[in-house]
Every structure is written in structure tokens, then in C-alpha cells.
Design an enzyme around this catalytic site. Structure first.
Site, PDB file in Angstrom:
ATOM      1  CB  CYS A 164     127.654 103.645 122.016  1.00  0.00           C
ATOM      2  SG  CYS A 164     126.332 104.068 120.859  1.00  0.00           S
ATOM      3  CG  HIS A 176     117.237 119.078 102.537  1.00  0.00           C
ATOM      4  ND1 HIS A 176     116.594 119.186 101.329  1.00  0.00           N
ATOM      5  CD2 HIS A 176     116.623 119.969 103.355  1.00  0.00           C
ATOM      6  CE1 HIS A 176     115.636 120.093 101.414  1.00  0.00           C
ATOM      7  NE2 HIS A 176     115.622 120.585 102.626  1.00  0.00           N
ATOM      8  NE  ARG A 184     119.149 109.269  97.324  1.00  0.00           N
ATOM      9  CZ  ARG A 184     118.554 110.198  98.075  1.00  0.00           C
ATOM     10  NH1 ARG A 184     117.675 109.851  98.999  1.00  0.00           N
ATOM     11  NH2 ARG A 184     118.856 111.476  97.907  1.00  0.00           N
ATOM     12  N   GLY A 214     118.305 123.985  89.035  1.00  0.00           N
ATOM     13  CA  GLY A 214     117.901 122.589  89.062  1.00  0.00           C
ATOM     14  C   GLY A 214     117.052 122.187  90.236  1.00  0.00           C
ATOM     15  CB  THR A 215     115.477 123.390  93.022  1.00  0.00           C
ATOM     16  OG1 THR A 215     114.593 122.884  94.027  1.00  0.00           O
ATOM     17  CG2 THR A 215     115.339 124.905  92.912  1.00  0.00           C
ATOM     18  CB  SER A 216     110.677 120.925  91.510  1.00  0.00           C
ATOM     19  OG  SER A 216     110.917 120.373  92.808  1.00  0.00           O
ATOM     20  CG  ASN A 264     121.441 118.386  95.119  1.00  0.00           C
ATOM     21  OD1 ASN A 264     120.214 118.379  95.149  1.00  0.00           O
ATOM     22  ND2 ASN A 264     122.126 118.884  94.108  1.00  0.00           N
ATOM     23  CB  VAL A 265     121.926 114.152 100.592  1.00  0.00           C
ATOM     24  CG1 VAL A 265     120.867 114.960 101.345  1.00  0.00           C
ATOM     25  CG2 VAL A 265     121.272 113.117  99.667  1.00  0.00           C
ATOM     26  CG  ASP A 266     124.875 115.008  95.037  1.00  0.00           C
ATOM     27  OD1 ASP A 266     124.073 115.156  94.081  1.00  0.00           O
ATOM     28  OD2 ASP A 266     125.590 115.942  95.472  1.00  0.00           O
TER      29      ASP A 266
END
Ligand SMILES: CC(C)NC(=O)[C@H](Cc1c[nH]c2ccccc12)NC(=O)[C@H](CCCC/N=C(/NCCC(=O)O)S[C@H]1O[C@H](COP(=O)(O)OP(=O)(O)OC[C@H]2O[C@@H](n3cnc4c(N)ncnc43)[C@H](O)[C@@H]2O)[C@@H](O)[C@H]1O)NC(=O)OCc1ccccc1
Ligand SMILES: [Zn+2]
Length: 249
Positions: A156, A125, A75, A193-195, A108-110
Site C-alpha cells: 500500500c 520484543h 543492527r 545473559g540478561t540484566s 533478543n530481536v537478532d
């Protein structure tokens, strides 16, 4: 929706938008579809035959971190190839007119909203562009550089995971409470644009509908009706990359 119906609905939506002091926007995968980022529904919730809930989950990462990193690296590589579309740019324009009385809450994570120039963005998210170390907890912005199948922490050498909220995980408190406040205090909520199936994100819509002072006007922009439609005062049904520029012109 006929052009005539869309025209009438756009006029009503623009009236409410122009009269609103505080505006909140909730976006989902559909706003990035015209950029070439596949939605979850488009793939029937599957990735390479895996239920997304299985890949995007703490259990999935424990069982097979390489598989999960392949999912996210694919992605990341795809987002690197695409650009924001006119829908993203229209929301930038809307923010310019409202300044700090505008909040964009995205599932969205884009990172395409910020790439378009949006500023007050709440990523409830998480983001494909950040990693989190399971050793020292460092959260780092790695943009979209290739990260390999099992990246390690530069500090680390601990195991890195995407800084993304997986199914079964709580949303970051500070970001989520800011999102609830923005929905609670807005006069117009634009749902794009969301379900509206995934929770608690979808609960922002009834929160706005209850409203701090007056119930917000809910404007839905989608290709089709959704779980959000029952809360919508007006629906603008068409591609967001076409409809949003018309709404803000
Ligand atoms: C499937 C669903 C029923 N399951 C859930 O909601 C679960 C469980 C649950 C919790 N509460 C509930 C209440 C009821 C039922 C279920 C639950 N929720 C959780 O697990 C949440 C976490 C949820 C977040 C998961 N992470 C994501 N994303 C990051 C990962 C990643 O991206 O890899 S969710 C992910 O899926 C969702 C997909 O939805 P959309 O974005 O809307 O995309 P979709 O494809 O579905 O729809 C696209 C739409 O666009 C439209 N469209 C397409 N093209 C266009 C176009 N061109 N123009 C306009 N519109 C268009 C289409 O018509 C369509 O309507 C988004 O939220 C997205 O971020 N965590 C939690 O509850 O933890 C507990 C807890 C609580 C406290 C403390 C500890 C633990
Ligand atoms: Zn570390």
C-alpha cells in the site's frame, strides 16, 4: 567464580535440569555477545549519543523515523555479519532432548536462536527481521536485506516500522501469554545473559518462582550477578558460550 565453585554449581544445575520435566529458558543480549552483537549495557544504554529508550520508542519514530531506521538498519547489517555461538547451539541441544516440554523466551530481536536451530522460540520484543506497515498492518519477514532510510510497504506504499516492541509499548498478547504460561508451568527456569531490568520480561522470573505446582528451580547464567540473582537457586557465572555447553554435555 573459581573453577571448583563453577564445577560444583554445574553439577547441581545439571541434576535439576535432568530431573525437570518442563524447562523454560529466558535469554537476553548477553547470549549473543560472544557472536559480536553488542549488549545494551555494554553501550551504557546509548546509541550514537541517543538514549536507546529515545530511539526505540514510538515518540522517537514520530520525531525522526530516519534516525530510528538508521539505528535498526545498522543492527540488521551487524547481525548479517555474525553467527550463533556455542551458547545458542547448547540451547538447541537442550530442546532436542525435551521436545515440546521446552520453551525458549527471548528478549533478543537478532533471530540468532532460530538461526542456530531453536524451534519453540517466543520473541517477546519482536524481531529485526520483520517489518510492520502503519498503513495496512501487513507484517512481513524481510530477513536482513538492506531496507533503506524510510522503507515503504510493497502493498500500500504505507510507512513501514520495525516489527519490534518499543519502550512504552505493550508486548504482543499471544506471545506474552504463552511466555507467562511457560514460566508458570516449568520446573526449571534457565536465565541467560540478561540484566533482568526491563519489564514485564523480568517478571517471568518471579512467575516461575511461584510456579503452577512446585516453585521452579532458577538457574542464572551470566558474567556477573544481576537483578535476577535474588531468585536464583544456583548461579553459573561465566560467558554463556562457555558455560552452557558444559551444562548440557
Ligand atoms: C529500562 C526499564 C526500567 N524500562 C522498562 O522496563 C519499561 C518501563 C516499565 C514498564 N514496567 C515497569 C516496571 C518497573 C520499571 C519500569 C517499567 N518497559 C517498557 O517500556 C515495556 C516494553 C519493554 C520492551 C522494550 N524493548 C526492548 N527491546 C526491543 C527494542 C530493541 O531491541 O531495539 S527491551 C531491550 O532492553 C533489554 C536489555 O536487557 P538485556 O537483554 O538483559 O541486555 P543488557 O545489556 O541490559 O544486559 C546484558 C546482560 O548480559 C550479561 N552478559 C554480557 N556478556 C555475556 C556473556 N558473554 N555471557 C553471559 N552473560 C553476558 C551482562 O552481564 C548483563 O547482565 C532487553 O529486554 C531488550 O529486548 N512496555 C511497557 O511497559 O508498555 C506499557 C504498556 C503496557 C500495556 C499496554 C501498553 C503499554
Ligand atoms: Zn501496507
Amino acid at each position: 567464580m573459581t573453577d571448583e565453585e563453577l564445577h560444583t554449581a554445574l553439577d547441581q544445575a545439571a541434576l535439576w535440569l535432568n530431573a525437570a520435566e518442563r524447562v523454560c529458558v529466558l535469554t537476553g543480549a548477553g547470549v549473543s555477545a560472544e557472536s559480536g552483537v553488542p549488549t545494551f549495557r555494554a553501550s551504557d544504554g546509548l546509541w550514537e549519543g541517543h538514549r536507546i529508550e529515545d530511539v526505540a520508542s514510538p515518540g522517537g519514530f514520530e520525531r525522526n523515523p530516519t534516525l530510528v531506521w538508521n539505528f535498526y538498519n545498522e543492527r540488521r547489517a551487524n547481525v548479517k555479519k555474525v553467527a550463533p555461538n556455542p551458547g545458542h547451539h547448547a540451547l538447541v541441544e537442550l530442546e532436542k532432548r525435551r521436545g515440546d516440554r521446552f520453551t525458549l523466551v527471548t528478549q533478543n530481536v537478532d533471530g540468532l536462536h532460530q538461526a542456530a536451530g531453536s524451534r519453540n522460540v517466543l520473541e517477546i520484543h519482536g524481531s529485526l527481521r520483520r517489518t510492520r506497515c502503519l498503513g495496512c498492518g501487513t507484517v512481513a519477514n524481510r530477513e536482513l536485506e538492506p531496507l533503506g532510510a524510510e522503507p515503504r510497504c510493497p502493498q500500500c506504499r504505507g510507512q513501514l516500522r520495525p516489527d519490534i516492541v518499543w519502550f512504552g509499548e505493550g508486548l504482543p498478547d499471544d506471545v506474552w501469554s504463552a511466555a507467562m504460561d511457560a514460566a508458570h508451568e516449568c520446573h526449571v527456569l534457565l536465565v541467560v545473559g540478561t540484566s533482568a531490568v526491563v519489564h514485564p520480561a523480568a517478571s517471568l522470573i518471579p512467575i516461575a518462582k511461584r510456579g503452577a505446582v512446585i516453585p521452579a528451580k532458577v538457574i542464572e547464567v551470566n558474567l556477573t550477578s544481576t537483578e535476577a540473582s535474588r531468585y536464583a537457586d544456583v548461579g553459573l557465572y561465566g560467558p554463556s558460550g562457555v558455560v552452557l555447553p558444559k551444562l548440557v554435555q
